[in-house]
Motif scaffolding. Structure first.
Motif, PDB file in Angstrom:
ATOM      1  N   LEU A 172       0.812  -1.219   0.000  1.00  9.49           N
ATOM      2  CA  LEU A 172       0.000   0.000   0.000  1.00  9.49           C
ATOM      3  C   LEU A 172       0.847   1.272   0.000  1.00  9.49           C
ATOM      4  O   LEU A 172       0.297   2.374   0.115  1.00  9.49           O
ATOM      5  CB  LEU A 172      -0.931  -0.008   1.224  1.00  9.49           C
ATOM      6  CG  LEU A 172      -1.922  -1.176   1.309  1.00  9.49           C
ATOM      7  CD1 LEU A 172      -2.689  -1.130   2.617  1.00  9.49           C
ATOM      8  CD2 LEU A 172      -2.873  -1.175   0.121  1.00  9.49           C
ATOM      9  N   ASP A 173       2.176   1.106  -0.104  1.00  9.20           N
ATOM     10  CA  ASP A 173       3.100   2.253  -0.106  1.00  9.20           C
ATOM     11  C   ASP A 173       2.953   3.091   1.159  1.00  9.20           C
ATOM     12  O   ASP A 173       2.871   4.322   1.123  1.00  9.20           O
ATOM     13  CB  ASP A 173       2.861   3.140  -1.339  1.00  9.20           C
ATOM     14  CG  ASP A 173       3.248   2.437  -2.633  1.00  9.20           C
ATOM     15  OD1 ASP A 173       4.206   1.629  -2.605  1.00  9.20           O
ATOM     16  OD2 ASP A 173       2.581   2.669  -3.663  1.00  9.20           O
ATOM     17  N   VAL A 174       2.895   2.390   2.273  1.00  5.69           N
ATOM     18  CA  VAL A 174       2.760   3.055   3.565  1.00  5.69           C
ATOM     19  C   VAL A 174       4.002   2.765   4.400  1.00  5.69           C
ATOM     20  O   VAL A 174       4.397   1.599   4.548  1.00  5.69           O
ATOM     21  CB  VAL A 174       1.500   2.579   4.314  1.00  5.69           C
ATOM     22  CG1 VAL A 174       1.425   3.208   5.706  1.00  5.69           C
ATOM     23  CG2 VAL A 174       0.248   2.904   3.524  1.00  5.69           C
ATOM     24  N   GLU A 175       4.608   3.810   4.953  1.00 12.89           N
ATOM     25  CA  GLU A 175       5.754   3.639   5.823  1.00 12.89           C
ATOM     26  C   GLU A 175       5.277   3.214   7.210  1.00 12.89           C
ATOM     27  O   GLU A 175       4.349   3.816   7.759  1.00 12.89           O
ATOM     28  CB  GLU A 175       6.554   4.935   5.926  1.00 12.89           C
ATOM     29  CG  GLU A 175       7.274   5.327   4.663  1.00 12.89           C
ATOM     30  CD  GLU A 175       8.382   4.343   4.322  1.00 12.89           C
ATOM     31  OE1 GLU A 175       8.934   3.724   5.259  1.00 12.89           O
ATOM     32  OE2 GLU A 175       8.684   4.188   3.117  1.00 12.89           O
ATOM     33  N   PRO A 176       5.900   2.192   7.781  1.00 11.94           N
ATOM     34  CA  PRO A 176       5.472   1.747   9.111  1.00 11.94           C
ATOM     35  C   PRO A 176       5.499   2.844  10.160  1.00 11.94           C
ATOM     36  O   PRO A 176       4.695   2.843  11.097  1.00 11.94           O
ATOM     37  CB  PRO A 176       6.476   0.640   9.444  1.00 11.94           C
ATOM     38  CG  PRO A 176       6.928   0.134   8.109  1.00 11.94           C
ATOM     39  CD  PRO A 176       6.946   1.332   7.213  1.00 11.94           C
ATOM     40  N   SER A 177       6.406   3.786  10.004  1.00 13.50           N
ATOM     41  CA  SER A 177       6.526   4.853  10.999  1.00 13.50           C
ATOM     42  C   SER A 177       5.385   5.856  10.934  1.00 13.50           C
ATOM     43  O   SER A 177       5.205   6.661  11.858  1.00 13.50           O
ATOM     44  CB  SER A 177       7.859   5.588  10.826  1.00 13.50           C
ATOM     45  OG  SER A 177       7.953   6.131   9.504  1.00 13.50           O
ATOM     46  N   THR A 178       4.607   5.826   9.848  1.00 17.39           N
ATOM     47  CA  THR A 178       3.529   6.811   9.687  1.00 17.39           C
ATOM     48  C   THR A 178       2.168   6.310  10.147  1.00 17.39           C
ATOM     49  O   THR A 178       1.198   7.069  10.115  1.00 17.39           O
ATOM     50  CB  THR A 178       3.422   7.222   8.199  1.00 17.39           C
ATOM     51  OG1 THR A 178       3.048   6.066   7.417  1.00 17.39           O
ATOM     52  CG2 THR A 178       4.749   7.786   7.700  1.00 17.39           C
ATOM     53  N   VAL A 179       2.094   5.060  10.553  1.00 14.61           N
ATOM     54  CA  VAL A 179       0.796   4.511  10.974  1.00 14.61           C
ATOM     55  C   VAL A 179       0.733   4.405  12.488  1.00 14.61           C
ATOM     56  O   VAL A 179       1.767   4.320  13.168  1.00 14.61           O
ATOM     57  CB  VAL A 179       0.542   3.120  10.346  1.00 14.61           C
ATOM     58  CG1 VAL A 179       0.481   3.221   8.840  1.00 14.61           C
ATOM     59  CG2 VAL A 179       1.604   2.124  10.772  1.00 14.61           C
ATOM     60  N   VAL A 209      -4.514   6.845   2.535  1.00 13.34           N
ATOM     61  CA  VAL A 209      -4.575   5.593   1.788  1.00 13.34           C
ATOM     62  C   VAL A 209      -5.959   5.474   1.147  1.00 13.34           C
ATOM     63  O   VAL A 209      -6.979   5.446   1.845  1.00 13.34           O
ATOM     64  CB  VAL A 209      -4.305   4.380   2.705  1.00 13.34           C
ATOM     65  CG1 VAL A 209      -4.470   3.078   1.927  1.00 13.34           C
ATOM     66  CG2 VAL A 209      -2.928   4.469   3.318  1.00 13.34           C
ATOM     67  N   ASP A 210      -5.981   5.443  -0.176  1.00 13.73           N
ATOM     68  CA  ASP A 210      -7.243   5.345  -0.896  1.00 13.73           C
ATOM     69  C   ASP A 210      -7.855   3.959  -0.696  1.00 13.73           C
ATOM     70  O   ASP A 210      -7.205   2.938  -0.938  1.00 13.73           O
ATOM     71  CB  ASP A 210      -7.014   5.594  -2.391  1.00 13.73           C
ATOM     72  CG  ASP A 210      -8.313   5.520  -3.173  1.00 13.73           C
ATOM     73  OD1 ASP A 210      -9.146   6.427  -3.036  1.00 13.73           O
ATOM     74  OD2 ASP A 210      -8.490   4.523  -3.910  1.00 13.73           O
ATOM     75  N   ARG A 211      -9.084   3.920  -0.272  1.00 13.41           N
ATOM     76  CA  ARG A 211      -9.701   2.641   0.091  1.00 13.41           C
ATOM     77  C   ARG A 211      -9.962   1.768  -1.134  1.00 13.41           C
ATOM     78  O   ARG A 211      -9.779   0.553  -1.073  1.00 13.41           O
ATOM     79  CB  ARG A 211     -11.018   2.892   0.838  1.00 13.41           C
ATOM     80  CG  ARG A 211     -10.807   3.739   2.089  1.00 13.41           C
ATOM     81  CD  ARG A 211     -12.031   3.825   2.950  1.00 13.41           C
ATOM     82  NE  ARG A 211     -11.818   4.790   4.029  1.00 13.41           N
ATOM     83  CZ  ARG A 211     -12.519   4.835   5.146  1.00 13.41           C
ATOM     84  NH1 ARG A 211     -13.482   3.958   5.335  1.00 13.41           N
ATOM     85  NH2 ARG A 211     -12.256   5.733   6.073  1.00 13.41           N
ATOM     86  N   SER A 212     -10.368   2.363  -2.214  1.00 14.21           N
ATOM     87  CA  SER A 212     -10.616   1.567  -3.419  1.00 14.21           C
ATOM     88  C   SER A 212      -9.328   0.941  -3.933  1.00 14.21           C
ATOM     89  O   SER A 212      -9.291  -0.254  -4.287  1.00 14.21           O
ATOM     90  CB  SER A 212     -11.238   2.437  -4.512  1.00 14.21           C
ATOM     91  OG  SER A 212     -12.494   2.937  -4.087  1.00 14.21           O
ATOM     92  N   SER A 213      -8.256   1.731  -3.946  1.00 16.94           N
ATOM     93  CA  SER A 213      -6.965   1.198  -4.394  1.00 16.94           C
ATOM     94  C   SER A 213      -6.455   0.129  -3.437  1.00 16.94           C
ATOM     95  O   SER A 213      -5.911  -0.899  -3.854  1.00 16.94           O
ATOM     96  CB  SER A 213      -5.942   2.332  -4.506  1.00 16.94           C
ATOM     97  OG  SER A 213      -6.367   3.308  -5.442  1.00 16.94           O
ATOM     98  N   ASN A 256     -10.773   1.449   7.402  1.00 10.26           N
ATOM     99  CA  ASN A 256      -9.488   1.571   6.714  1.00 10.26           C
ATOM    100  C   ASN A 256      -8.330   1.217   7.655  1.00 10.26           C
ATOM    101  O   ASN A 256      -7.385   1.981   7.826  1.00 10.26           O
ATOM    102  CB  ASN A 256      -9.301   2.980   6.145  1.00 10.26           C
ATOM    103  CG  ASN A 256      -8.259   3.005   5.030  1.00 10.26           C
ATOM    104  OD1 ASN A 256      -7.921   1.977   4.453  1.00 10.26           O
ATOM    105  ND2 ASN A 256      -7.737   4.191   4.737  1.00 10.26           N
ATOM    106  N   VAL A 257      -8.449   0.039   8.262  1.00  9.35           N
ATOM    107  CA  VAL A 257      -7.412  -0.424   9.186  1.00  9.35           C
ATOM    108  C   VAL A 257      -7.049  -1.870   8.845  1.00  9.35           C
ATOM    109  O   VAL A 257      -7.842  -2.603   8.253  1.00  9.35           O
ATOM    110  CB  VAL A 257      -7.883  -0.352  10.661  1.00  9.35           C
ATOM    111  CG1 VAL A 257      -8.257   1.066  11.046  1.00  9.35           C
ATOM    112  CG2 VAL A 257      -9.042  -1.313  10.908  1.00  9.35           C
ATOM    113  N   LEU A 258      -5.833  -2.229   9.233  1.00 13.88           N
ATOM    114  CA  LEU A 258      -5.408  -3.622   9.202  1.00 13.88           C
ATOM    115  C   LEU A 258      -5.557  -4.172  10.610  1.00 13.88           C
ATOM    116  O   LEU A 258      -5.180  -3.523  11.584  1.00 13.88           O
ATOM    117  CB  LEU A 258      -3.956  -3.738   8.739  1.00 13.88           C
ATOM    118  CG  LEU A 258      -3.670  -3.393   7.281  1.00 13.88           C
ATOM    119  CD1 LEU A 258      -2.161  -3.376   7.035  1.00 13.88           C
ATOM    120  CD2 LEU A 258      -4.353  -4.377   6.337  1.00 13.88           C
ATOM    121  N   LEU A 259      -6.112  -5.371  10.698  1.00 12.90           N
ATOM    122  CA  LEU A 259      -6.359  -5.981  12.002  1.00 12.90           C
ATOM    123  C   LEU A 259      -5.757  -7.376  12.026  1.00 12.90           C
ATOM    124  O   LEU A 259      -6.072  -8.211  11.174  1.00 12.90           O
ATOM    125  CB  LEU A 259      -7.858  -6.054  12.280  1.00 12.90           C
ATOM    126  CG  LEU A 259      -8.298  -6.620  13.631  1.00 12.90           C
ATOM    127  CD1 LEU A 259      -7.809  -5.720  14.769  1.00 12.90           C
ATOM    128  CD2 LEU A 259      -9.812  -6.769  13.690  1.00 12.90           C
TER     129      LEU A 259
END
Length: 270
Positions: A172-179, A209-213, A256-259
């Motif tokens: 998802l191109d998300v940095e762990p430090s930003t979540v 983070v775009d939910r559809s993408s 919009n979360v990972l669980l």
């Protein structure tokens, strides 16, 4: 006398109906009592043989059939015996009453001697065997933790799931430090009675983070054949189960979360 005639007719009808009902009960008792006793004896003998050879799988399986045998034996004999005694006292249908009383009495004696008396040994022994079997099952569940297959604790399950978390964030191109990440654990009891703990982790992806993408990317990545993974999708939730970790990682579209959630991993005897 004309006015009294209907009363006499009604009285005779009531007596005839009462006699018919008594006769039916007595005949029913004469027929049913032996059948019920035979069924009760058969069940009890099977239980006694199984107990003697310890052929029951869980040790306590003898209790149910033995209780059924007692109930069937008593229901087949006691009502017939009561009906026979009442008919003898009323001095009606004496032949049928005598037959019902004798048949039900002999049957009741057989049930008491061959079903009820052995139950004083069978039922307590079945309870002890059931407790012993349950304890054995609980111990085997704990021993499985040392087999090397699956996590040995809830914390271990959480650690094994981190690679799936990292893969999802990278996808998802998300940095762990930003979540924002929250982890916690819950306690419970397994089906076999051991205490257990479950690992939980919630990763908030944020509005950037775009939910559809995200939905398309995670579905394409997770919905693949894997040796130790399985994919499921329902009600806006994508879920990847990881059998080797006894856990799942899910994406909840609404939040919009990972669980991450693990099974309740046994942690000790109760």
């Amino acid at each position: 006398m004309t006015a009294g005639e209907p009363e006499s007719t009604a009285g005779e009808s009531t007596t005839a109906d009462d006699l018919r009902l008594r006769r039916n009960r007595l005949i029913f008792g004469i027929v049913v009592a032996p059948i019920g006793v035979l069924i009760a004896l058969f069940l009890s003998f099977v239980v006694q043989i199984s107990s003697a050879w310890r052929s029951t799988s869980d040790g306590g399986a003898a209790a149910g059939p033995q209780i059924v045998a007692i109930v069937i034996g008593l229901l087949a004999t006691v009502p017939a015996l009561i009906a026979g005694i009442r008919a003898l006292r009323a001095r009606v249908l004496e032949v049928a009453a005598s037959g019902a009383t004798v048949v039900a009495g002999v049957g009741l004696i057989a049930v008491v001697l061959l079903v009820i008396v052995p139950s004083f040994d069978i039922l307590p022994r079945a309870a002890r065997d059931a407790d012993r079997y349950a304890q054995q099952q609980r111990q085997e569940e704990l021993d499985d933790l040392d087999s090397g297959y699956g996590p040995g604790s809830a914390e271990e399950a959480g650690q094994e799931m981190q690679e799936y978390v990292d893969d999802a964030l990278q996808l998802l191109d998300v940095e762990p430090s930003t979540v924002r990440t929250t982890t916690w654990s819950t306690s419970g009891t397994t089906a076999l009675g051991n205490t257990c703990r479950a690992f939980h982790e919630r990763i908030r992806l944020g509005d950037e983070v775009d939910r559809s993408s995200a939905e398309k990317a995670l579905r394409a990545s997770w919905d693949t054949d894997g040796d130790h993974t399985g994919f499921d999708e329902r009600n806006g939730r994508l879920e990847l189960s990881v059998s080797s970790a006894d856990a799942t990682i899910s994406w909840l579209k609404a939040d919009n979360v990972l669980l991450v959630e693990s099974d309740c991993i046994p942690s000790g005897a109760p």
